[in-house]
Design a protein around this motif. Structure first.
Motif, short mmCIF file in Angstrom:
data_model
loop_
_atom_site.label_atom_id
_atom_site.label_comp_id
_atom_site.label_asym_id
_atom_site.label_seq_id
_atom_site.Cartn_x
_atom_site.Cartn_y
_atom_site.Cartn_z
N PHE A 1 11.50 -4.37 33.62
CA PHE A 1 10.57 -5.45 33.91
C PHE A 1 10.87 -6.62 32.98
CE2 PHE A 1 8.29 -1.50 34.73
CZ PHE A 1 7.78 -1.71 36.00
N ASP A 2 10.86 -7.82 33.51
CA ASP A 2 10.92 -9.02 32.68
C ASP A 2 9.49 -9.41 32.39
OD1 ASP A 2 13.70 -9.26 32.59
OD2 ASP A 2 13.73 -10.30 34.52
N LEU A 3 9.18 -9.68 31.13
CA LEU A 3 7.79 -9.94 30.76
C LEU A 3 7.70 -10.80 29.51
CD1 LEU A 3 7.60 -7.71 28.27
CD2 LEU A 3 7.13 -6.18 30.15
N GLN A 4 6.48 -11.14 29.15
CA GLN A 4 6.18 -11.84 27.91
C GLN A 4 5.62 -10.81 26.94
OE1 GLN A 4 6.64 -15.27 27.44
NE2 GLN A 4 7.68 -15.13 29.40
N CYS A 5 6.06 -10.83 25.70
CA CYS A 5 5.66 -9.81 24.73
C CYS A 5 5.24 -10.46 23.42
CB CYS A 5 6.81 -8.84 24.47
SG CYS A 5 6.44 -7.58 23.24
N LYS B 1 -7.11 -9.22 32.70
CA LYS B 1 -6.33 -10.21 31.96
C LYS B 1 -4.83 -10.04 32.14
CE LYS B 1 -9.83 -10.39 28.35
NZ LYS B 1 -10.10 -10.14 26.94
N HIS B 2 -4.42 -9.01 32.89
CA HIS B 2 -3.00 -8.69 33.11
C HIS B 2 -2.28 -8.46 31.78
CE1 HIS B 2 -3.57 -9.62 37.29
NE2 HIS B 2 -4.06 -10.80 36.96
N ILE B 3 -2.94 -7.72 30.88
CA ILE B 3 -2.35 -7.40 29.58
C ILE B 3 -2.33 -5.88 29.41
CG2 ILE B 3 -2.64 -7.56 27.07
CD1 ILE B 3 -3.96 -10.26 27.49
N PHE B 4 -1.21 -5.38 28.95
CA PHE B 4 -1.05 -3.98 28.62
C PHE B 4 -0.74 -3.91 27.13
CE2 PHE B 4 1.88 -0.35 28.12
CZ PHE B 4 1.00 0.66 28.45
N THR B 5 -1.49 -3.11 26.40
CA THR B 5 -1.34 -3.03 24.95
C THR B 5 -1.06 -1.59 24.55
OG1 THR B 5 -3.00 -4.78 24.73
CG2 THR B 5 -2.51 -3.51 22.77
N TYR B 6 -0.20 -1.41 23.57
CA TYR B 6 -0.05 -0.08 22.99
C TYR B 6 0.15 -0.19 21.48
CZ TYR B 6 5.08 -0.71 23.26
OH TYR B 6 6.36 -1.16 23.13
N TRP B 7 -0.26 0.87 20.79
CA TRP B 7 -0.17 0.96 19.34
C TRP B 7 0.88 2.01 19.01
CZ3 TRP B 7 -3.39 -2.02 16.22
CH2 TRP B 7 -4.39 -2.71 16.90
N ILE B 8 1.89 1.61 18.23
CA ILE B 8 2.96 2.53 17.85
C ILE B 8 2.97 2.70 16.33
CG2 ILE B 8 4.68 0.67 17.83
CD1 ILE B 8 6.60 3.00 18.96
N ILE B 9 3.19 3.92 15.89
CA ILE B 9 3.20 4.21 14.46
C ILE B 9 4.36 3.46 13.80
CG2 ILE B 9 3.47 6.03 12.73
CD1 ILE B 9 2.24 7.94 14.78
N LYS B 10 4.06 2.82 12.68
CA LYS B 10 5.08 2.06 11.96
C LYS B 10 6.24 2.98 11.54
CE LYS B 10 2.05 -1.39 9.88
NZ LYS B 10 2.65 -2.63 10.32
N CYS C 1 -0.11 1.28 12.14
CA CYS C 1 0.53 0.99 13.44
C CYS C 1 0.89 -0.47 13.60
CB CYS C 1 -0.41 1.37 14.59
SG CYS C 1 -0.72 3.13 14.70
N ASP C 2 1.81 -0.71 14.52
CA ASP C 2 2.11 -2.03 15.04
C ASP C 2 1.49 -2.09 16.43
OD1 ASP C 2 3.63 -2.61 12.80
OD2 ASP C 2 5.52 -2.07 13.76
N CYS C 3 1.08 -3.26 16.84
CA CYS C 3 0.48 -3.44 18.16
C CYS C 3 1.41 -4.29 19.02
CB CYS C 3 -0.89 -4.08 18.04
SG CYS C 3 -1.76 -4.18 19.61
N VAL C 4 1.62 -3.84 20.25
CA VAL C 4 2.50 -4.55 21.17
C VAL C 4 1.68 -4.97 22.40
CG1 VAL C 4 4.60 -4.43 22.55
CG2 VAL C 4 4.45 -3.16 20.40
N TYR C 5 1.70 -6.25 22.70
CA TYR C 5 1.00 -6.79 23.88
C TYR C 5 2.04 -7.18 24.93
CZ TYR C 5 -2.67 -7.43 20.38
OH TYR C 5 -3.59 -7.23 19.38
#
Length: 124
Positions: A12-16, A74-83, A119-123
């Protein structure tokens, strides 16, 4: 033989927006165009470089992702990944200590453990 990490992936091409300091409310990382490859073992974020910079690939294995949130309106998918500097075992240990402290204080309402420092958060 060469192993391809993207075998069977969907691209997928997206904005992050990659927030590596989610505890700082004033922190606002830039939104970057990139490609995401959703594979069977991990989620890959690929930033394509231009003539002056190189391409970058981040691999986020599913076993290090601790939280998924989808905001459909809002068409946003978020996930939290362990640093990378932390581990799931360390996060679970901190959560266990937090729960023990809550019990000692006699808090009948369970307060939520804050995973953001680990964690880091990725939107997306």
């Amino acid at each position: 033989r060469m192993w391809c990490p993207f075998y069977g992936s969907t691209f997928f091409d997206l904005q992050c927006q990659y927030d590596d300091n989610p505890m700082d409310e004033a922190n606002s990382p830039p939104v970057l165009p990139m490609s995401a490859a959703v594979g069977p073992l991990a989620l890959f974020l690929v930033v394509t470089g231009n003539s002056k910079s190189t391409s970058t690939m981040m691999r986020h294995p599913y076993n290090r992702i601790v939280k998924w949130v989808c905001h459909a309106d809002k068409h946003i998918f978020t996930y939290w990944i362990i640093k990378p500097s932390s581990s799931l075992e360390a996060v679970e240990e901190q959560q266990r200590k937090f729960n023990e402290e809550q019990e000692l204080r006699g808090n009948s309402e369970s307060a939520a453990f804050d995973v953001r420092p680990f964690c880091d958060c990725v939107y997306l």
